[in-house]
Design a protein around this motif. Structure first.
Motif, short mmCIF file in Angstrom:
data_model
loop_
_atom_site.label_atom_id
_atom_site.label_comp_id
_atom_site.label_asym_id
_atom_site.label_seq_id
_atom_site.Cartn_x
_atom_site.Cartn_y
_atom_site.Cartn_z
N SER A 62 -79.30 -45.72 -16.69
CA SER A 62 -78.24 -45.57 -15.68
C SER A 62 -76.87 -45.35 -16.32
O SER A 62 -75.91 -45.03 -15.64
N ASP A 63 -76.79 -45.53 -17.63
CA ASP A 63 -75.52 -45.41 -18.36
C ASP A 63 -75.54 -44.10 -19.15
O ASP A 63 -76.24 -43.97 -20.15
N ASN A 64 -74.75 -43.12 -18.70
CA ASN A 64 -74.78 -41.79 -19.32
C ASN A 64 -74.40 -41.84 -20.79
O ASN A 64 -75.04 -41.20 -21.63
N ASN A 88 -89.78 -39.69 -15.73
CA ASN A 88 -88.66 -40.52 -15.26
C ASN A 88 -89.22 -41.64 -14.41
O ASN A 88 -89.39 -41.50 -13.20
N SER A 107 -75.49 -49.81 -5.63
CA SER A 107 -75.17 -48.93 -6.77
C SER A 107 -76.20 -49.04 -7.89
O SER A 107 -76.59 -48.04 -8.47
N ASN A 111 -78.16 -45.91 -9.23
CA ASN A 111 -77.82 -45.49 -10.61
C ASN A 111 -79.05 -45.43 -11.50
O ASN A 111 -79.19 -44.53 -12.32
N THR A 112 -79.96 -46.40 -11.35
CA THR A 112 -81.14 -46.43 -12.23
C THR A 112 -82.09 -45.29 -11.91
O THR A 112 -82.47 -44.51 -12.79
N LEU A 114 -81.73 -42.54 -9.68
CA LEU A 114 -81.21 -41.18 -9.47
C LEU A 114 -80.37 -40.70 -10.65
O LEU A 114 -80.61 -39.63 -11.22
N ASN A 115 -79.37 -41.50 -11.04
CA ASN A 115 -78.56 -41.10 -12.19
C ASN A 115 -79.37 -41.16 -13.47
O ASN A 115 -79.14 -40.39 -14.40
N TYR A 118 -80.93 -37.86 -13.86
CA TYR A 118 -79.94 -36.88 -14.35
C TYR A 118 -79.68 -37.09 -15.84
O TYR A 118 -79.73 -36.14 -16.64
N ASN A 119 -79.37 -38.33 -16.23
CA ASN A 119 -78.93 -38.61 -17.60
C ASN A 119 -79.97 -38.21 -18.64
O ASN A 119 -79.64 -37.63 -19.67
N ASN A 122 -81.15 -34.07 -17.95
CA ASN A 122 -80.09 -33.12 -18.29
C ASN A 122 -79.91 -33.01 -19.80
O ASN A 122 -79.60 -31.93 -20.32
#
Length: 243
Positions: A62-64, A88, A107, A111-112, A114-115, A118-119, A122
């Motif tokens: 969750s932390d980019n 994922n 959040s 964040n875990t 969905l983000n 992405y993280n 991507n």
């Protein structure tokens, strides 16, 4: 060196997926975890017992910044390594009625799942496009397909991931990259250990909870070369509870 990365790979469904990929493929298995190091080490030991190589990567999906920095260091240390498969799988629940849901519980779950998608994805997607090959499997949930009361945050996160799966699949299909999602129902794991199995079974046509190995079998197929013409799909594996 060809690799498969499984986020949240230390326990439950994630561990079963690591072991399925280890027994069914030639991949070097990258086991991501955030907190439970001993569980991650156990998973790695089981992967090695199957005659496969692997390693543990500790970062918070969750932390980019954390994700990027760990993956960049790994890539620098392994310049010839190619990640062909991304699963994922990392996700958390913070269940509760929406009217009492704290911003933090909303959040963290978003964040875990969905983000986190992405993280991690991507970071690798341009390399996959250059290689003209890839398999991306997103773990969603029956909650993301039908919505579950008391899980508005989790349903939102997984439902968004369903949409992202379908969209990304269309963007990358020409380069021989598939993007699919697997939506488990009630599966016996750490995440469902607190649930009243006897009561919930009454709702499930198959009359039982699923096993993590059954989910891993499906993920293993989607991650293989055999599944090249399946993309943008959300495959339910739920004993008929929502089909």
């Amino acid at each position: 060196m060809k690799c498969a990365l499984v986020t949240g790979g230390s326990r439950g469904i994630g561990r079963a997926i690591c072991l399925r990929l280890a027994s069914d493929s030639e991949y070097h298995i990258l086991i991501n975890y955030q907190a439970n190091q001993s569980a991650a080490e156990e998973t790695l030991a089981e992967v090695q017992k199957l005659g496969r190589t692997g390693e543990i990567l500790k970062f918070d999906v969750s932390d980019n910044d954390d994700t990027k920095s760990v993956l960049e260091k790994w890539q620098e240390a392994n310049p010839d390594a190619v990640v062909e498969v991304i699963v994922n799988n990392a996700g958390i629940t913070r269940d509760g009625l929406f009217m009492w849901m704290s911003h933090e519980d909303w959040s963290k779950v978003i964040n875990t799942s969905l983000n986190g998608f992405y993280n991690v994805t991507n970071f690798f997607i341009q390399k996959m496009l250059r290689n003209k090959y890839g398999r991306i499997v997103n773990m969603v949930s029956v909650s993301g397909v039908k919505g579950t009361a008391g899980q508005t945050n989790y349903s939102a996160a997984k439902g968004a991931l369903v949409g992202a799966t379908k969209a990304l699949a269309q963007e990358v299909a020409k380069r021989n990259i598939t993007v699919n999602a697997v939506a488990p129902g009630f599966v016996r794991s750490d995440m469902t250990a607190e649930l009243d199995e006897k009561e919930l079974i009454k709702m499930i046509p198959a009359n039982r909870f699923g096993e993590v190995e059954e989910v891993a079998d499906l993920v293993g197929f989607l991650a293989s070369k055999k599944a090249g013409y399946i993309t943008g799909e959300i495959i339910n594996i739920n004993g008929g509870i929502y089909s």
